[in-house]
Design an enzyme around this catalytic site. Structure first.
Site, PDB file in Angstrom:
ATOM      1  N   LYS A   1      88.802  -0.721   2.102  1.00 16.71           N
ATOM      2  CA  LYS A   1      89.989  -0.991   2.933  1.00 16.71           C
ATOM      3  C   LYS A   1      89.605  -1.179   4.403  1.00 16.71           C
ATOM      4  O   LYS A   1      90.058  -2.108   5.080  1.00 16.71           O
ATOM      5  CB  LYS A   1      90.986   0.159   2.780  1.00 16.71           C
ATOM      6  CG  LYS A   1      92.103   0.171   3.794  1.00 16.71           C
ATOM      7  CD  LYS A   1      93.077  -0.975   3.586  1.00 16.71           C
ATOM      8  CE  LYS A   1      93.984  -1.126   4.787  1.00 16.71           C
ATOM      9  NZ  LYS A   1      95.133  -1.965   4.528  1.00 16.71           N
TER      10      LYS A   1
ATOM     11  N   CYS B   1      97.081  -1.751  12.083  1.00 19.68           N
ATOM     12  CA  CYS B   1      95.968  -1.760  11.119  1.00 19.68           C
ATOM     13  C   CYS B   1      94.689  -2.302  11.741  1.00 19.68           C
ATOM     14  O   CYS B   1      93.733  -1.574  11.945  1.00 19.68           O
ATOM     15  CB  CYS B   1      96.329  -2.630   9.916  1.00 19.68           C
ATOM     16  SG  CYS B   1      97.946  -2.258   9.292  1.00 19.68           S
TER      17      CYS B   1
END
Ligand code: SAJ
Length: 429
Positions: A214, A268
């Protein structure tokens, strides 16, 4: 036979948790959504949503009306728990795991043998194992997989969310998922849960690998955007249109340069690469430099806008857009907000801000007295300097004639269509 997952508990009802809760509820699972914000809980129980995301309101309303989704402020006993809380960084770019820790500890009292705990929040490598430790500290009557492996009473896994804001409901169902278990059995059970709702493949691995996967996805994008942003500085210095240069370079079969912009925002991409840098500072010079290149872009844009305002003798500057990217309302880490605040500080006149997706200015700007939120028409008619900071649809559709005679700083390449002419000219040679 009784299904394995009749009831799930989703902790954190934000951009990821709420859509996840709604999607599972739409597949017939009983869902309890947990959030510490009382206002959010009340709103959801009325079938309303607190975030802008296409079709989410309809899905949440349907799930609440059908009695399958209920929001509350404390975890309840369930077959599986999904943790989807924020993982920001604190001073010095140090990962702040407070919310994950408190979510884990808050569900521990209701955990029963056979339950599954999944962390969806993006987190540094090693966090899923830490969650096992926190749960074990709260419940010494249960065994956990970091110690008991396949025989543990409770399974724990990491399955990071990968959805793109603006396409969340679609991507939640269609994207492949990486599923990392503390043990292989943890991963298999997690896949069984997601298969209720996910059409994409669920790819099994270890929890640590899933954590790094991720972080790598977002660091990869950050590094590639940094390359485009660095090119934009180089092209500006040389008086070359960067959008034209990139479009032409991308005609090479093995080149695909991303788009420069005013900087990188959102919760993010502007955050996650630091989690890698924090764990492996000496091994990540490229990732750290990319972060600095992207973080330096707002200052460059601010300078360009101020120079244009000085040249025009402007008394007001129009800033179009505050969100971190097009057609959403999210302003977290938004470079547009950073630029607008810096302009307000350095410019004597007025800053006229247009943000079609928000009725009010964010906290960082609302206390500055030379900033005003206004309509596109008003900002265009009053300002001789126009800074396009976000390529929202209403700005993309603007008639270029409205910009005649104005100094335009187009940070997204939206109106820089002069290069299409140049490309055609090249093609025709
Ligand atoms: N941006 C550019 N140039 C580009 C592309 C993006 O300047 O060519 C800027 C955007 O304007 C924005 C920022 O980058 O400020 C990030 O936008 P984004 O659309 O690239 O990504 P996010 O932050 O909305 O969502 C990302 C996604 N990750 C990847 O594409 C690898 C999403 O799939 C993740 O789920 C999400 O982060 C997350 O939650 O981690």
């Amino acid at each position: 036979m009784k299904p394995d997952f009749e009831k799930i508990c989703v902790i954190g009802l934000g951009y990821v948790g709420l859509p996840t809760a709604a999607v599972f509820a739409s597949r017939g699972v009983q869902v309890v959504g947990v959030d510490t914000n009382v206002g959010t809980v009340e709103m959801i129980n009325q079938g309303k949503v607190h975030i802008v995301e296409p079709d989410l309101d309809i899905m949440v309303n349907g799930a609440v009306s059908a009695g399958r989704l209920k929001a509350t402020d404390k975890p309840q006993q369930a077959d599986a728990y999904i943790i989807a809380v924020p993982t920001p960084f604190s001073n010095g770019y140090k990962p702040d795991l407070r919310f994950v820790e408190s979510a884990a500890r808050s569900l521990a009292p209701v955990l029963e043998k056979g339950a599954l705990v999944i962390i969806e929040s993006t987190c540094p490598v090693g966090t899923t194992e830490k969650v096992c430790v926190w749960l074990a500290e709260e419940r010494d009557d249960l065994s956990f997989p970091h110690k008991a492996g396949e025989d543990a009473d409770v399974q724990v896994a990491h399955s990071p969310e990968r959805v793109l804001p603006g396409r969340v409901l679609l991507e939640l169902v269609r994207n492949d998922r990486v599923v990392g278990g503390i043990s292989p059995y943890c991963a298999e059970r997690t896949r069984a849960l997601y298969k209720i709702a996910v059409e994409g493949e669920c790819l099994l691995t270890t929890a640590a690998t899933a954590e790094l996967v991720k972080l790598s996805e977002n660091a990869y994008r950050d590094v590639n955007i940094a390359f485009a942003n660095e090119l934009s500085l180089i092209a500006d210095k040389m008086g070359i249109n960067v959008w034209e240069a990139i479009e032409l370079a991308n005609r090479h079969p093995r080149v695909n340069i991303l788009q420069p912009g005013p900087g990188v925002g959102g919760h993010c991409i502007a955050v996650d690469p630091w989690f890698i840098a924090h764990s492996a500072p000496d091994e990540s010079p490229l990732i750290q430099t990319a972060r600095k290149v992207n973080d330096g872009k707002p200052a460059h844009v601010t300078k360009q806008i101020l120079a244009a305002a000085k040249e025009k003798g402007a008394t007001s500057i129009a800033c179009l857009g505050l969100a971190y990217k097009a057609d959403i309302d999210d302003m977290r880490e938004s470079p547009a907000v950073t630029i607008t605040a810096a302009l307000a500080d350095a410019f004597d006149g007025e800053i006229l801000v247009v943000e079609p997706n928000s009725a009010k200015l964010p906290g960082a700007l609302s206390s500055l007295n030379n900033i005003q939120l206004t309509s596109l028409e008003d900002a265009l008619s009053k300002s001789s300097v126009i800074a396009l900071l976000v390529d929202h649809q209403s700005f993309r559709e603007l008639d270029n004639n409205e910009l005649n005679g104005k100094a335009v700083i187009d940070t997204r390449g939206t109106w820089s269509n002069c290069f299409s002419v140049a490309i055609n000219a090249v093609d025709n040679k």
